[in-house]
Motif scaffolding. Structure first.
Motif, PDB file in Angstrom:
ATOM      1  N   SER A 103       0.853  -1.186   0.000  1.00 29.29           N
ATOM      2  CA  SER A 103       0.000   0.000   0.000  1.00 29.29           C
ATOM      3  C   SER A 103       0.888   1.235   0.000  1.00 29.29           C
ATOM      4  O   SER A 103       1.759   1.383   0.861  1.00 29.29           O
ATOM      5  CB  SER A 103      -0.917   0.010   1.237  1.00 29.29           C
ATOM      6  N   VAL A 104       0.694   2.110  -0.969  1.00 29.45           N
ATOM      7  CA  VAL A 104       1.469   3.344  -1.093  1.00 29.45           C
ATOM      8  C   VAL A 104       0.561   4.526  -0.802  1.00 29.45           C
ATOM      9  O   VAL A 104      -0.473   4.693  -1.469  1.00 29.45           O
ATOM     10  CB  VAL A 104       2.084   3.483  -2.509  1.00 29.45           C
ATOM     11  N   GLU A 105       0.914   5.328   0.186  1.00 30.55           N
ATOM     12  CA  GLU A 105       0.129   6.499   0.567  1.00 30.55           C
ATOM     13  C   GLU A 105       0.963   7.753   0.342  1.00 30.55           C
ATOM     14  O   GLU A 105       2.050   7.885   0.898  1.00 30.55           O
ATOM     15  CB  GLU A 105      -0.299   6.412   2.036  1.00 30.55           C
ATOM     16  N   ILE A 106       0.441   8.659  -0.483  1.00 30.25           N
ATOM     17  CA  ILE A 106       1.106   9.920  -0.785  1.00 30.25           C
ATOM     18  C   ILE A 106       0.143  11.051  -0.473  1.00 30.25           C
ATOM     19  O   ILE A 106      -0.942  11.106  -1.061  1.00 30.25           O
ATOM     20  CB  ILE A 106       1.551   9.994  -2.261  1.00 30.25           C
ATOM     21  N   PRO A 107       0.468  11.950   0.458  1.00 28.86           N
ATOM     22  CA  PRO A 107      -0.431  13.070   0.753  1.00 28.86           C
ATOM     23  C   PRO A 107      -0.734  13.888  -0.496  1.00 28.86           C
ATOM     24  O   PRO A 107       0.156  14.216  -1.278  1.00 28.86           O
ATOM     25  CB  PRO A 107       0.360  13.890   1.782  1.00 28.86           C
ATOM     26  N   LEU A 130       4.621   5.062   3.398  1.00 27.64           N
ATOM     27  CA  LEU A 130       4.114   6.401   3.665  1.00 27.64           C
ATOM     28  C   LEU A 130       5.112   7.414   3.148  1.00 27.64           C
ATOM     29  O   LEU A 130       6.299   7.356   3.477  1.00 27.64           O
ATOM     30  CB  LEU A 130       3.896   6.608   5.172  1.00 27.64           C
ATOM     31  N   LEU A 131       4.642   8.348   2.328  1.00 25.28           N
ATOM     32  CA  LEU A 131       5.497   9.364   1.724  1.00 25.28           C
ATOM     33  C   LEU A 131       5.064  10.741   2.164  1.00 25.28           C
ATOM     34  O   LEU A 131       3.871  11.009   2.329  1.00 25.28           O
ATOM     35  CB  LEU A 131       5.408   9.305   0.189  1.00 25.28           C
ATOM     36  N   SER A 132       6.036  11.624   2.332  1.00 27.94           N
ATOM     37  CA  SER A 132       5.705  13.035   2.468  1.00 27.94           C
ATOM     38  C   SER A 132       5.336  13.565   1.089  1.00 27.94           C
ATOM     39  O   SER A 132       5.593  12.910   0.075  1.00 27.94           O
ATOM     40  CB  SER A 132       6.916  13.798   3.014  1.00 27.94           C
ATOM     41  N   PRO A 133       4.717  14.753   0.992  1.00 32.02           N
ATOM     42  CA  PRO A 133       4.434  15.301  -0.342  1.00 32.02           C
ATOM     43  C   PRO A 133       5.700  15.348  -1.173  1.00 32.02           C
ATOM     44  O   PRO A 133       6.680  15.994  -0.798  1.00 32.02           O
ATOM     45  CB  PRO A 133       3.903  16.710  -0.027  1.00 32.02           C
ATOM     46  N   PRO A 134       5.760  14.605  -2.290  1.00 32.38           N
ATOM     47  CA  PRO A 134       7.035  14.438  -3.006  1.00 32.38           C
ATOM     48  C   PRO A 134       7.517  15.732  -3.633  1.00 32.38           C
ATOM     49  O   PRO A 134       6.767  16.442  -4.286  1.00 32.38           O
ATOM     50  CB  PRO A 134       6.704  13.393  -4.063  1.00 32.38           C
ATOM     51  N   THR A 135       8.801  16.036  -3.417  1.00 27.27           N
ATOM     52  CA  THR A 135       9.433  17.171  -4.073  1.00 27.27           C
ATOM     53  C   THR A 135      10.105  16.753  -5.372  1.00 27.27           C
ATOM     54  O   THR A 135      10.548  17.605  -6.126  1.00 27.27           O
ATOM     55  CB  THR A 135      10.484  17.800  -3.134  1.00 27.27           C
ATOM     56  N   THR A 136      10.203  15.470  -5.619  1.00 26.82           N
ATOM     57  CA  THR A 136      10.751  14.937  -6.859  1.00 26.82           C
ATOM     58  C   THR A 136      10.090  13.596  -7.113  1.00 26.82           C
ATOM     59  O   THR A 136       9.196  13.189  -6.351  1.00 26.82           O
ATOM     60  CB  THR A 136      12.280  14.795  -6.773  1.00 26.82           C
TER      61      THR A 136
END
Length: 359
Positions: A103-107, A130-136
């Protein structure tokens, strides 16, 4: 082809300047790195008490990923028999992708967004994410974090009889647990260690496997850039996601010490798992306008009328043109040599991850 990376917010003039700088030999990257240099990162493991393995990686640009791995017991009589017998090939371990849930969660992204689905499928090939809002583009960050989480994963020791048709019982002592992926000691017990059938009987040592790693590369003109930043991805001609895995075969030293029975040297071998192309955001950027066709710049009407036509498909030096993608085979061969060759980027990445303390 994978889903496109995040759309660029740069103007055509900024895109043209970046592409020109990155097309030089050697390329001038915005952060001053060399073509094969990774961004600095900070990694830690074993901070989630309820997981069998976990890791957290933070990049210098603020990107962050947390991966937790939770093991569950699945009953499969056929799977147990094949595991015990080593498979039909004499040492091959049976695997079932249906047992793995990712499961991949991206804000800021929906659960059914194409980016999350693609990242989950790539990591399955190669686990709560769990990812922070991706910058790249988040694929390399997720891959490194998942790799460390798998290296830190332990499975409790089985105390009941595995052949009996009953619910299994496990040892509560965490020190007696088994590593999913053993580290430096070739005699460390692991369920993912197998014998080398080609090795002589007197030197029949196990092959130590490692989790897969996905390396992202950006191709700009004839230059190859590893771990591209968001700005570099915005002007890339082609983006490649290369998945590799490392295996080490312990071998006796040339002058073994008679008093030492554990002095082994490891020979890491890299294996190519897959190559994927990623749709670059540069394909969707607006077309630049040359000065001769800019109505805001005064010039003779005859010159403006002759140069203000459609420039679709036409490249003007110093003016941004959206990339069309594609690459020559010779450039792809160079990329694979830089990743899989001795002393290449792949070995550097694997060595750096092996240096992380996973407890």
């Amino acid at each position: 082809m994978a889903p496109a990376a995040q759309p660029s917010l740069l103007s055509p003039a900024e895109l043209s300047y970046l592409h020109t700088s990155l097309s030089l030999s050697p390329p001038i990257r915005p952060d001053g790195r060399t073509p094969t240099q990774y961004r600095p990162l900070r990694a830690e493991t074993n901070f989630l008490p309820g997981a069998n393995g976990n890791a957290r990686v933070c990049l210098a640009d603020g990107g962050e990923a947390i991966v937790g791995i939770k093991a569950e017991v699945e009953k499969s009589e056929d799977g147990q028999r094949q595991w015990a017998e080593g498979g039909e090939e004499g040492g091959a371990v049976r695997t079932d992708g249906g047992w793995v849930e990712i499961s991949v969660e991206i804000p800021g992204y929906r659960d059914d967004d194409g980016l999350g689905v693609f990242l989950g499928s790539v990591l399955r090939e190669a686990l709560i994410l769990l990812l922070s809002p991706p910058t790249t583009y988040p694929l390399p960050l997720l891959s490194l974090t998942t790799h460390l989480a798998l290296l830190s994963t332990r499975l409790p020791a089985l105390t009941s009889d595995s052949s009996a048709n009953e619910d299994p019982f496990f040892n509560d002592d965490w020190d007696a647990s088994t590593w999913l992926y053993p580290r430096s000691n070739p005699t460390t017990p692991s369920i993912l260690t197998k014998s080398d059938p080609e090795a002589p009987q007197q030197h029949h040592h196990p092959i130590s496997l490692r989790p897969p790693i996905t390396i992202l590369t950006a191709l700009i003109a004839s230059n190859i850039l590893f771990d591209p930043s968001r700005e570099e991805i915005a002007v890339a001609d082609t983006l490649l996601a290369i998945s590799i895995a490392a295996s080490t075969t312990p071998s006796p030293p040339s002058n073994p010490s008679p008093s030492s029975s554990s002095s082994f040297s490891t020979k890491p071998t890299l294996h190519l798992l897959s190559i994927r192309t990623i749709d670059p955001p540069s394909r969707l950027t607006p077309l630049g306008v040359p000065d001769s066709a800019n109505s805001a710049i005064p010039h003779p009407s005859s010159t403006f009328a002759a140069s203000s036509g459609d420039r679709s498909g036409e490249e003007v030096h110093g003016v941004w043109t959206p990339r069309r993608g594609g690459m020559p085979r010779a450039l792809l061969k160079r990329v694979l040599e830089m990743v899989l060759g001795r002393g290449g980027v792949g070995e550097e990445v694997v060595a750096g991850l092996e240096g992380v303390d996973v407890g």
